[in-house]
Design an enzyme around this catalytic site. Structure first.
Site, PDB file in Angstrom:
ATOM      1  N   ASP A  43      36.041  31.354 -12.762  1.00  0.00           N
ATOM      2  CA  ASP A  43      36.470  31.040 -14.111  1.00  0.00           C
ATOM      3  C   ASP A  43      38.061  31.123 -14.082  1.00  0.00           C
ATOM      4  O   ASP A  43      38.748  32.154 -13.815  1.00  0.00           O
ATOM      5  CB  ASP A  43      35.969  31.951 -15.149  1.00  0.00           C
ATOM      6  CG  ASP A  43      36.562  31.998 -16.713  1.00  0.00           C
ATOM      7  OD1 ASP A  43      35.879  30.848 -17.358  1.00  0.00           O
ATOM      8  OD2 ASP A  43      37.558  32.537 -16.833  1.00  0.00           O
ATOM      9  N   TYR A  48      46.001  30.586 -17.541  1.00  0.00           N
ATOM     10  CA  TYR A  48      46.099  31.656 -16.484  1.00  0.00           C
ATOM     11  C   TYR A  48      47.240  31.518 -15.510  1.00  0.00           C
ATOM     12  O   TYR A  48      47.683  32.218 -14.870  1.00  0.00           O
ATOM     13  CB  TYR A  48      44.745  32.008 -16.007  1.00  0.00           C
ATOM     14  CG  TYR A  48      43.680  32.220 -16.875  1.00  0.00           C
ATOM     15  CD1 TYR A  48      43.980  32.544 -17.966  1.00  0.00           C
ATOM     16  CD2 TYR A  48      42.465  32.459 -16.329  1.00  0.00           C
ATOM     17  CE1 TYR A  48      42.788  32.841 -19.080  1.00  0.00           C
ATOM     18  CE2 TYR A  48      41.195  32.847 -17.032  1.00  0.00           C
ATOM     19  CZ  TYR A  48      41.435  32.973 -18.382  1.00  0.00           C
ATOM     20  OH  TYR A  48      40.361  33.345 -19.260  1.00  0.00           O
ATOM     21  N   LYS A  73      39.759  25.622 -18.798  1.00  0.00           N
ATOM     22  CA  LYS A  73      39.682  25.379 -19.837  1.00  0.00           C
ATOM     23  C   LYS A  73      40.993  25.026 -20.583  1.00  0.00           C
ATOM     24  O   LYS A  73      42.235  24.880 -19.974  1.00  0.00           O
ATOM     25  CB  LYS A  73      39.736  26.921 -20.806  1.00  0.00           C
ATOM     26  CG  LYS A  73      38.848  27.730 -20.105  1.00  0.00           C
ATOM     27  CD  LYS A  73      38.598  29.342 -20.750  1.00  0.00           C
ATOM     28  CE  LYS A  73      37.660  30.088 -19.785  1.00  0.00           C
ATOM     29  NZ  LYS A  73      38.667  31.088 -18.939  1.00  0.00           N
ATOM     30  N   HIS A 106      39.412  26.336 -25.071  1.00  0.00           N
ATOM     31  CA  HIS A 106      39.624  27.786 -24.902  1.00  0.00           C
ATOM     32  C   HIS A 106      39.540  28.586 -26.123  1.00  0.00           C
ATOM     33  O   HIS A 106      38.804  29.504 -26.236  1.00  0.00           O
ATOM     34  CB  HIS A 106      41.120  27.841 -24.404  1.00  0.00           C
ATOM     35  CG  HIS A 106      41.240  29.303 -23.449  1.00  0.00           C
ATOM     36  ND1 HIS A 106      41.997  29.257 -22.310  1.00  0.00           N
ATOM     37  CD2 HIS A 106      40.751  30.395 -23.633  1.00  0.00           C
ATOM     38  CE1 HIS A 106      42.048  30.387 -21.759  1.00  0.00           C
ATOM     39  NE2 HIS A 106      41.396  31.238 -22.699  1.00  0.00           N
TER      40      HIS A 106
HETATM   41  N1  LIG Z   1      37.834  32.952 -22.972  1.00  0.00           N
HETATM   42  C1  LIG Z   1      38.724  33.673 -23.061  1.00  0.00           C
HETATM   43  O1  LIG Z   1      39.453  33.759 -23.968  1.00  0.00           O
HETATM   44  C2  LIG Z   1      38.784  34.899 -22.037  1.00  0.00           C
HETATM   45  C3  LIG Z   1      39.718  35.977 -22.639  1.00  0.00           C
HETATM   46  C4  LIG Z   1      39.604  37.143 -21.720  1.00  0.00           C
HETATM   47  C5  LIG Z   1      39.147  37.062 -20.334  1.00  0.00           C
HETATM   48  N2  LIG Z   1      38.592  36.060 -20.025  1.00  0.00           N
HETATM   49  C6  LIG Z   1      37.895  35.849 -18.790  1.00  0.00           C
HETATM   50  O2  LIG Z   1      36.984  36.912 -18.585  1.00  0.00           O
HETATM   51  C7  LIG Z   1      37.446  37.660 -17.328  1.00  0.00           C
HETATM   52  C8  LIG Z   1      36.960  38.937 -17.502  1.00  0.00           C
HETATM   53  O3  LIG Z   1      37.554  39.645 -18.324  1.00  0.00           O
HETATM   54  P1  LIG Z   1      38.591  40.648 -18.213  1.00  0.00           P
HETATM   55  O4  LIG Z   1      39.666  40.422 -16.968  1.00  0.00           O
HETATM   56  O5  LIG Z   1      39.619  40.565 -19.338  1.00  0.00           O
HETATM   57  O6  LIG Z   1      38.022  42.054 -18.315  1.00  0.00           O
HETATM   58  P2  LIG Z   1      36.802  42.588 -17.582  1.00  0.00           P
HETATM   59  O7  LIG Z   1      36.306  41.897 -16.536  1.00  0.00           O
HETATM   60  O8  LIG Z   1      35.952  43.058 -18.709  1.00  0.00           O
HETATM   61  O9  LIG Z   1      37.466  43.969 -16.957  1.00  0.00           O
HETATM   62  C9  LIG Z   1      38.525  43.892 -15.804  1.00  0.00           C
HETATM   63  C10 LIG Z   1      38.845  45.180 -15.876  1.00  0.00           C
HETATM   64  O10 LIG Z   1      37.926  46.147 -15.085  1.00  0.00           O
HETATM   65  C11 LIG Z   1      38.084  46.595 -13.839  1.00  0.00           C
HETATM   66  N3  LIG Z   1      36.983  46.597 -13.049  1.00  0.00           N
HETATM   67  C12 LIG Z   1      36.335  45.583 -12.921  1.00  0.00           C
HETATM   68  N4  LIG Z   1      35.414  46.020 -11.884  1.00  0.00           N
HETATM   69  C13 LIG Z   1      35.341  47.255 -11.873  1.00  0.00           C
HETATM   70  C14 LIG Z   1      34.448  48.287 -11.101  1.00  0.00           C
HETATM   71  N5  LIG Z   1      33.452  47.855 -10.601  1.00  0.00           N
HETATM   72  N6  LIG Z   1      34.754  49.665 -11.400  1.00  0.00           N
HETATM   73  C15 LIG Z   1      35.777  49.870 -11.946  1.00  0.00           C
HETATM   74  N7  LIG Z   1      36.852  49.217 -12.584  1.00  0.00           N
HETATM   75  C16 LIG Z   1      36.353  47.827 -12.567  1.00  0.00           C
HETATM   76  C17 LIG Z   1      39.295  45.704 -13.416  1.00  0.00           C
HETATM   77  O11 LIG Z   1      40.293  46.364 -12.487  1.00  0.00           O
HETATM   78  P3  LIG Z   1      40.918  46.138 -11.058  1.00  0.00           P
HETATM   79  O12 LIG Z   1      41.171  44.529 -11.447  1.00  0.00           O
HETATM   80  O13 LIG Z   1      42.059  46.717 -11.078  1.00  0.00           O
HETATM   81  O14 LIG Z   1      39.819  46.117 -10.182  1.00  0.00           O
HETATM   82  C18 LIG Z   1      39.904  45.396 -14.612  1.00  0.00           C
HETATM   83  O15 LIG Z   1      40.761  46.372 -15.263  1.00  0.00           O
HETATM   84  C19 LIG Z   1      38.740  37.251 -17.324  1.00  0.00           C
HETATM   85  O16 LIG Z   1      39.297  37.491 -16.021  1.00  0.00           O
HETATM   86  C20 LIG Z   1      38.733  35.663 -17.607  1.00  0.00           C
HETATM   87  O17 LIG Z   1      38.328  34.883 -16.538  1.00  0.00           O
HETATM   88  C21 LIG Z   1      38.200  34.857 -21.001  1.00  0.00           C
END
Ligand SMILES: NC(=O)c1ccc[n+]([C@@H]2O[C@H](COP(=O)([O-])OP(=O)(O)OC[C@H]3O[C@@H](n4cnc5c(N)ncnc54)[C@H](OP(=O)(O)O)[C@@H]3O)[C@@H](O)[C@H]2O)c1
Length: 276
Positions: A43, A48, A73, A106
């Site tokens: 994704d 980004y 997106k 997006h």
């Molecule tokens: N469409 C939208 O508007 C939108 C908005 C936000 C995000 N997104 C997408 O959704 C994806 C995921 O969301 P997100 O990055 O905001 O948050 P998330 O996946 O909920 O959380 C990521 C965080 O959790 C930590 N983490 C991941 N796996 C872990 C594990 N097994 N144990 C402990 N900590 C862990 C990561 O740390 P480390 O990185 O340090 O490992 C990072 O700090 C994004 O990367 C993006 O592609 C889309």
């Protein structure tokens, strides 16, 4: 891996790799690590600013294009016919491909509050339909669109969006939107499925993790999968990447699913499509 079937028959892996901020620091290696860990769905988004880095990583890794599911997106400053086409061309070029597996809008609103957002989004969606019909994208969908954004859009378009990517995690389940999306046959995918790490320290999650001999991250992901929601967690280390894929050997009970669906709001990002 379990898959979710979109309305046009295309299947997406239930767990994809979320790349927002993932390449900062470790660059292309993070994407190669994700591929090594087993991820095939990536994704990304124009916003980004990592599409070129992802494209280089994919080329260096040498994985056949048809084994990947690449999703990008169009950002809200790029809505409308010309800019959406420009955004699409920019994304495929940066990713080093000639088609996307899925292209999403997006956010629902334009950047300018005075803009007629419905006309702009309708025009944008019609371009998405054209890209789909021309075979340049295998699926089209939305992100951060709530029922009151989708319903007026549906009145003016041919193809119902195939997927909606929303912030969803224990503590922020947007149940009204989920029920609406299911009624329209739109596949639901969770962004920030771990509440961007905010939910990992929650004691209710920790208790379930210890019951199942899993980590809090695995319980949070399993919960969404048990609710028939696809997930795209972001992680930086191979260990966490693998951990987040290792969620198919247990299930939560109905009572636990209800419990986690109903916990008071926690871990919300503060980002809301009507307040952007
Ligand atoms: N469409 C939208 O508007 C939108 C908005 C936000 C995000 N997104 C997408 O959704 C994806 C995921 O969301 P997100 O990055 O905001 O948050 P998330 O996946 O909920 O959380 C990521 C965080 O959790 C930590 N983490 C991941 N796996 C872990 C594990 N097994 N144990 C402990 N900590 C862990 C990561 O740390 P480390 O990185 O340090 O490992 C990072 O700090 C994004 O990367 C993006 O592609 C889309």
């Amino acid at each position: 891996m379990k898959t979710f079937r979109l309305s046009n028959g295309v299947e997406i892996p239930a767990v994809g790799y979320g790349s927002y901020l993932s390449t900062e620091g470790n660059g292309r290696q993070t994407i190669k690590d994700a591929l090594d860990s087993g991820y095939r769905y990536i994704d990304t988004a124009m916003f980004y600013r990592n599409e070129a880095e992802i494209g280089e990583a994919l080329r260096e890794y040498g994985i056949p294009r048809n084994e990947l599911f690449l999703v990008s997106k169009v950002w809200h400053t790029m809505l409308g016919r010309e800019k959406t086409l420009q955004s699409f061309e920019g994304s495929v070029k940066a990713l080093g491909t000639d088609y996307l597996d899925m292209f999403l809008i997006h956010w629902p609103m334009g950047p300018d509050k005075d803009t007629d957002w419905l006309s702009l989004q309708t025009e944008t969606w019609q371009v998405m339909e054209e890209l789909y019909e021309a075979g340049k994208v295998r699926a089209i969908g939305l992100s951060n669109f709530l029922p009151h954004h989708i319903e007026p859009l549906l009145k003016n378009v041919k193809i119902t969006p195939m997927l909606d990517q929303l912030e969803l995690h224990a503590g922020y389940m947007q149940e009204y939107a989920l029920a609406y999306l299911r009624s329209k046959g739109i596949v639901i995918q969770a962004w920030s499925p771990l509440g961007r790490a905010r939910m990992l320290k929650d004691e209710r999650i920790a208790a379930l993790a210890s019951k199942y001999g899993k980590t809090p991250a695995q319980v949070l992901l399993r919960f969404l999968l048990d609710r028939d929601i696809a997930v795209i967690p972001k992680a930086s280390s191979i260990e966490r990447m693998k951990q987040n894929l290792d969620v198919f050997d247990f299930h939560l009970t109905g009572e636990e699913i209800s419990y986690l669906s109903c916990i008071p709001e926690s871990g919300w990002s503060g980002e809301h499509p009507d307040m952007m």
